[in-house]
Design an enzyme around this catalytic site. Structure first.
Site, PDB file in Angstrom:
ATOM      1  N   CYS A 139       0.833  -1.304   0.008  1.00 58.17           N
ATOM      2  CA  CYS A 139       0.056   0.124  -0.298  1.00 58.17           C
ATOM      3  C   CYS A 139       0.884   1.368  -0.114  1.00 58.17           C
ATOM      4  O   CYS A 139       1.779   1.613  -0.854  1.00 58.17           O
ATOM      5  CB  CYS A 139      -0.996  -0.106   1.267  1.00 58.17           C
ATOM      6  N   HIS A 140       0.738   2.074   1.225  1.00 58.46           N
ATOM      7  CA  HIS A 140       1.792   3.369   1.149  1.00 58.46           C
ATOM      8  C   HIS A 140       3.232   2.989   1.518  1.00 58.46           C
ATOM      9  O   HIS A 140       3.794   4.102   1.804  1.00 58.46           O
ATOM     10  CB  HIS A 140       0.798   4.436   2.024  1.00 58.46           C
ATOM     11  N   GLU A 171      -6.381   7.453  -4.230  1.00 58.63           N
ATOM     12  CA  GLU A 171      -6.444   8.473  -3.273  1.00 58.63           C
ATOM     13  C   GLU A 171      -7.754   9.574  -3.754  1.00 58.63           C
ATOM     14  O   GLU A 171      -8.318  10.076  -3.003  1.00 58.63           O
ATOM     15  CB  GLU A 171      -5.321   9.343  -3.549  1.00 58.63           C
TER      16      GLU A 171
END
Length: 239
Positions: A139-140, A171
């Site tokens: 993910c991030h 996002e």
């Protein structure tokens, strides 16, 4: 000699308002919990570390649709091995890189804030990569990659590699792109490109999707945390 059968899960140490009414992002719980289970089931010892030895849970990751019954039991049980290790997080100074065979950067939007400057975590991952270990992010968590340098090239370890991570489309769908811009941080897609990597998009922002390029293993979103860890173990077992 095979690397040690021991995994290190990195956790964001930051929290910041992101959701409605000022609710905050932090560690997305299942992005650390699901890999923890996968690694334990595969016979790994597992430690958890953050840049400052602190963490705060992400608000969204505690909601029912994201933290279901079995996961919630483990999270709420302060005597569970996962929760005990999370509540007594290690700091980079406590870690000897040569003792681990997998580095896994868990996430939450907060990772975009601290991972780019997390010199302690980056140094551990750089040393592990040099040692021939598996380096992974979900993910991030990929926000850490530009700062993980391969000493043989002086470039990011993902330069010339293919990686995935949370989509910019995701996002936009969450309505948080402007907040990320206010943090003066790039999206995962932009960070990968800036580091010289080729970004590989999942079939959709929320689809379970993991990608392996050599010793770099990446996953797209919270739904991919389990499969990304599985691919880590598979890649490790080929070493």
């Amino acid at each position: 000699m095979a690397p040690p059968r021991k995994a290190l899960i990195a956790v964001t140490s930051t929290h910041a308002p992101l959701y409605p009414n000022g609710k905050e992002t932090g560690l997305f719980i299942t992005e650390a919990l699901h890999p923890f289970h996968v690694f334990k089931d595969a016979g790994f010892d597992v430690d958890l570390v953050s840049e400052t030895g602190t963490y705060q849970p992400d608000w969204l990751s505690q909601q029912k649709e994201w933290l279901q019954d079995e996961d919630r039991k483990v999270w709420e049980d302060h005597s569970s091995e996962f929760r005990k290790k999370l509540d007594a997080l290690l700091k980079p100074g406590d870690i000897k890189a040569e003792e681990y065979g997998i580095f896994f950067a868990s996430a939450g939007h907060a990772s975009l804030i601290d991972y780019p400057d997390a010199k302690g975590l980056q140094s551990i991952a750089s040393e592990m990569y040099t040692n021939g270990d598996i380096i992974s992010a979900v993910c991030h968590g990929g926000a850490i990659f530009p700062g993980i340098i391969d000493p043989s090239t002086n470039k990011s370890i993902i330069a010339g590699k293919k990686v995935t991570g949370f989509t910019t489309q995701g996002e936009e769908e969450e309505g948080v792109l402007d907040t990320i811009k206010s943090w003066h941080r790039p999206t995962i897609e932009a960070a990968a490109k800036d580091a010289g990597a080729e970004y590989v998009a999942p079939p959709g922002p929320w689809a379970d999707f993991a990608y392996v390029d050599g010793r770099i293993v990446t996953g797209a979103n919270p739904a991919s945390a389990h499969s990304t860890a599985v691919r880590c173990v598979e890649a490790f077992d080929k070493l």
